[in-house]
Design a protein around this motif. Sequence first.
Motif, PDB file in Angstrom:
ATOM      1  N   PRO A 428       0.849  -1.022   0.221  1.00 21.87           N
ATOM      2  CA  PRO A 428      -0.082  -0.063  -0.051  1.00 21.87           C
ATOM      3  C   PRO A 428       0.753   1.415   0.068  1.00 21.87           C
ATOM      4  O   PRO A 428       1.888   1.206   0.788  1.00 21.87           O
ATOM      5  N   LEU A 429       0.508   2.127  -0.820  1.00 19.65           N
ATOM      6  CA  LEU A 429       1.367   3.413  -1.151  1.00 19.65           C
ATOM      7  C   LEU A 429       0.389   4.687  -0.983  1.00 19.65           C
ATOM      8  O   LEU A 429      -0.524   4.692  -1.598  1.00 19.65           O
ATOM      9  N   VAL A 430       0.792   5.580  -0.244  1.00 24.33           N
ATOM     10  CA  VAL A 430       0.341   7.073  -0.290  1.00 24.33           C
ATOM     11  C   VAL A 430       1.154   8.081  -0.766  1.00 24.33           C
ATOM     12  O   VAL A 430       2.441   7.969  -0.544  1.00 24.33           O
ATOM     13  N   VAL A 431       1.030   9.029  -1.816  1.00 26.46           N
ATOM     14  CA  VAL A 431       2.020  10.016  -2.016  1.00 26.46           C
ATOM     15  C   VAL A 431       1.151  11.501  -1.581  1.00 26.46           C
ATOM     16  O   VAL A 431       0.034  11.743  -1.958  1.00 26.46           O
ATOM     17  N   LEU A 432       2.177  11.882  -0.758  1.00 25.27           N
ATOM     18  CA  LEU A 432       1.737  13.278  -0.352  1.00 25.27           C
ATOM     19  C   LEU A 432       2.103  14.590  -1.281  1.00 25.27           C
ATOM     20  O   LEU A 432       3.160  14.425  -1.649  1.00 25.27           O
ATOM     21  N   VAL A 433       1.232  15.472  -1.481  1.00 22.51           N
ATOM     22  CA  VAL A 433       1.469  16.459  -2.431  1.00 22.51           C
ATOM     23  C   VAL A 433       0.883  17.607  -2.041  1.00 22.51           C
ATOM     24  O   VAL A 433      -0.143  17.838  -1.052  1.00 22.51           O
ATOM     25  N   ASN A 434       1.217  18.842  -2.254  1.00 20.66           N
ATOM     26  CA  ASN A 434       0.672  20.301  -1.876  1.00 20.66           C
ATOM     27  C   ASN A 434       0.718  21.160  -3.158  1.00 20.66           C
ATOM     28  O   ASN A 434       1.295  20.540  -4.348  1.00 20.66           O
ATOM     29  N   SER A 435       0.312  22.541  -3.223  1.00 16.67           N
ATOM     30  CA  SER A 435       0.398  23.364  -4.024  1.00 16.67           C
ATOM     31  C   SER A 435       1.704  23.617  -4.570  1.00 16.67           C
ATOM     32  O   SER A 435       1.754  24.254  -5.448  1.00 16.67           O
ATOM     33  N   SER A 439       6.019  19.937 -11.655  1.00 14.55           N
ATOM     34  CA  SER A 439       6.667  19.188 -12.698  1.00 14.55           C
ATOM     35  C   SER A 439       6.924  18.008 -12.571  1.00 14.55           C
ATOM     36  O   SER A 439       6.096  16.949 -12.614  1.00 14.55           O
ATOM     37  N   ALA A 440       8.056  17.399 -12.216  1.00 16.45           N
ATOM     38  CA  ALA A 440       8.635  15.906 -12.134  1.00 16.45           C
ATOM     39  C   ALA A 440       7.656  15.405 -11.199  1.00 16.45           C
ATOM     40  O   ALA A 440       7.357  14.258 -11.303  1.00 16.45           O
ATOM     41  N   SER A 441       7.539  15.850  -9.837  1.00 17.86           N
ATOM     42  CA  SER A 441       6.736  15.344  -8.819  1.00 17.86           C
ATOM     43  C   SER A 441       5.218  15.242  -9.339  1.00 17.86           C
ATOM     44  O   SER A 441       4.706  14.009  -8.856  1.00 17.86           O
ATOM     45  N   GLU A 442       5.010  16.198 -10.344  1.00 17.86           N
ATOM     46  CA  GLU A 442       3.548  15.987 -10.679  1.00 17.86           C
ATOM     47  C   GLU A 442       3.289  14.650 -11.626  1.00 17.86           C
ATOM     48  O   GLU A 442       2.491  14.010 -11.661  1.00 17.86           O
ATOM     49  N   LEU A 443       4.305  14.616 -12.326  1.00 17.16           N
ATOM     50  CA  LEU A 443       4.452  13.277 -13.280  1.00 17.16           C
ATOM     51  C   LEU A 443       4.285  12.141 -12.463  1.00 17.16           C
ATOM     52  O   LEU A 443       3.478  11.276 -12.751  1.00 17.16           O
ATOM     53  N   VAL A 444       5.065  11.994 -11.332  1.00 13.50           N
ATOM     54  CA  VAL A 444       5.221  10.888 -10.499  1.00 13.50           C
ATOM     55  C   VAL A 444       3.599  10.680 -10.090  1.00 13.50           C
ATOM     56  O   VAL A 444       2.884   9.480  -9.968  1.00 13.50           O
ATOM     57  N   ALA A 445       3.294  11.607  -9.232  1.00 14.93           N
ATOM     58  CA  ALA A 445       1.877  11.543  -8.757  1.00 14.93           C
ATOM     59  C   ALA A 445       0.941  11.177  -9.826  1.00 14.93           C
ATOM     60  O   ALA A 445      -0.122  10.298  -9.503  1.00 14.93           O
ATOM     61  N   GLY A 458      -3.652  15.163   0.032  1.00 19.55           N
ATOM     62  CA  GLY A 458      -3.084  16.599   0.098  1.00 19.55           C
ATOM     63  C   GLY A 458      -4.022  17.575  -0.435  1.00 19.55           C
ATOM     64  O   GLY A 458      -5.144  17.454  -0.409  1.00 19.55           O
ATOM     65  N   THR A 459      -3.353  18.656  -1.345  1.00 20.48           N
ATOM     66  CA  THR A 459      -3.911  19.647  -2.007  1.00 20.48           C
ATOM     67  C   THR A 459      -3.517  19.631  -3.409  1.00 20.48           C
ATOM     68  O   THR A 459      -2.457  18.957  -3.812  1.00 20.48           O
ATOM     69  N   PRO A 518      -5.773  15.560  -5.786  1.00 22.43           N
ATOM     70  CA  PRO A 518      -5.676  14.391  -4.914  1.00 22.43           C
ATOM     71  C   PRO A 518      -7.244  13.707  -4.605  1.00 22.43           C
ATOM     72  O   PRO A 518      -8.126  14.148  -5.052  1.00 22.43           O
ATOM     73  N   SER A 519      -6.944  12.143  -4.518  1.00 19.99           N
ATOM     74  CA  SER A 519      -8.006  11.457  -4.128  1.00 19.99           C
ATOM     75  C   SER A 519      -8.734  11.750  -2.908  1.00 19.99           C
ATOM     76  O   SER A 519      -9.754  11.609  -2.718  1.00 19.99           O
ATOM     77  N   VAL A 520      -7.641  12.340  -1.831  1.00 16.36           N
ATOM     78  CA  VAL A 520      -8.061  12.793  -0.379  1.00 16.36           C
ATOM     79  C   VAL A 520      -7.436  13.762  -0.322  1.00 16.36           C
ATOM     80  O   VAL A 520      -6.478  14.108  -0.282  1.00 16.36           O
TER      81      VAL A 520
END
Length: 618
Positions: A428-435, A439-445, A458-459, A518-520
Amino acid sequence: MKNLCLALLWLTLVTPFHSRAQSFSKVAGEAFLVYRMIDKFHVEPRTLNDSFSHDLWFTMLKLADEDELFFSDDDITRLRAFESTLDDEIRNRRSAYISLFTSLFIQRLKQADSLVAVLCSSGNNTTGTQRVQPKPQTIKPVATPGSADITALRNRLQVYIKEQGSCSRLRRQINYILRNAATSAVAIGDLYCEAIARCFDPHTGYFPLSAKENFESQLGKQRFRFGFRIKEEKDDIFIEDLQPGSPAYKSGQLQKGDKIIQAQWSGNKTDAVSPTATEELNDLLRMSNHDTLLLRVRKANGSVIQVPLLKEQATDAEVENKVKSFVLKGQQTIGYIYLPTFYEDWDQGNIGLKGCANDVAREIVKLKKENITGLILDLRFNGGGSVQEAMELTGIFIDAGPVAQIKRKDPKPIVLYDVNRGTAFDGPLVVLVNSYSASASELVAAALQDYNRAVIVGTTTYGKATGQVMLPVDTTISLESPEPRPGASPDNNSYIKITMSKLFRVNGSSLQATGVIPSVIVKDSLVHIEREADEPFALKATTIAPNKYYKPYPVLPAIDARMINTTAAFTITNHEAEKSLLQSDAYGSQLNEAFKTLLASDTGVKAAYEVLQLLIKK
């Protein structure tokens, strides 16, 4: 005013290390080359016409005088004569505009310097009426006598000093530019080239050599650094701590608590600075990577010493902890990995060996020895970096397949594949993101979301889905051979970062200006920031055909955000390999404890932990 127009101040600080003395004719020639280079390679080039001229006119004014402090109405009137003809100036390599702009700006800065000296000496920093700042497009030229211009300038400066609460800092910032007339002209010429670049999109930019090195060091692992941190107390700057093994540490002359009273670059006495703000000193320290800094400090016993320092590149061992991981122990044992940027080793030729994806994989191996049942990958505040590393990081969690698509000028998109079978972690994997995730982090997410491989928490992310390439200013180069032509002048040390591609999800949609949703959704306490869609000249979102080989995993269980408990209880510890390293690293232990303290109160991490518990239960 933000540190006297940050863009101009930054350019002024790096330009003393240009080896050439640019004349206005050379500036005009450089501007022509900059436009030609960007037009040749940009994914969505702009026509050099009156519309471009209009945008360039306002962009240049905004970069140089963002707070509308210096230029008078009469100055605006004179400059406005070029509003629709800058395209002709560039095309014909003319210098009339940049010559006039430089003359007027330096003249106004000299007047401002004299006025600020009077305001500072009189201590009259609190009078004046609040000034409403119009947008550049609302500037209306009204010719006024010279004396009225001076009075208006004095009033604007007085109001600004009142708002900022600092008089002496403003004067020092003006002096940064005025210490050397030749340097000032070079800086404004560089600003002109930067303004041309920005009219294509927010991420295309013009870079003198030292600025280019500093930019690349943010993406690579081996940064140039002195190895000391600073803190600001009132109007003084002190050394906060030293990094073991760094030039500052090895000097043997600097200690925590030393007060920095002056800094200057060897051989350039005009750049001596007595800093009272961390931004001011940091700007100075970024000037060069290859010259000796003379740092004067006052010791605790009152003595004053001067310490020469030369930046060094951090070794692999010193930067190994750029990826940080912890073990969260509660009802479940969860791994946590923080990745602040997508770095790679630019110059070592070790693609895939010394980049962030391999570092994350190593941390996962260490965390799996702690018997983790889930993993949190924290990409918050990750502004991006290497797309190659982003692709390889995605491949750690999926079993081969397309992860994204790239579209350049060519009609056919390029598919980015993870070609390596198998995964480093399939739990099980969760990826935390914010505003601030971009770029590359958005590609992965986005890829992990499209594959149903991770729950994104996140947001909404920043929305930058473009790729840039750094090239020397030389129209004869090609992408196959992006090096200056043989025999090119060694004095031409300028570079351009050009947006050459747009990134698309495997399903054909774009993250550009929209971001990853985000999904959540877990709200944070961050103030609103401008996102990609708010930036001037941001590229628009488009779509392409989905990749036919994209095969997502089964849909993940739905998580109701109302079920998320952000008070989840867990303890934070290091994995055994990290504990062994920290036993002999007092400095690292101090930073480690500070990081753990922040995590303990992080609602985003607590929400991610709770989401994983729900996934594991389902």
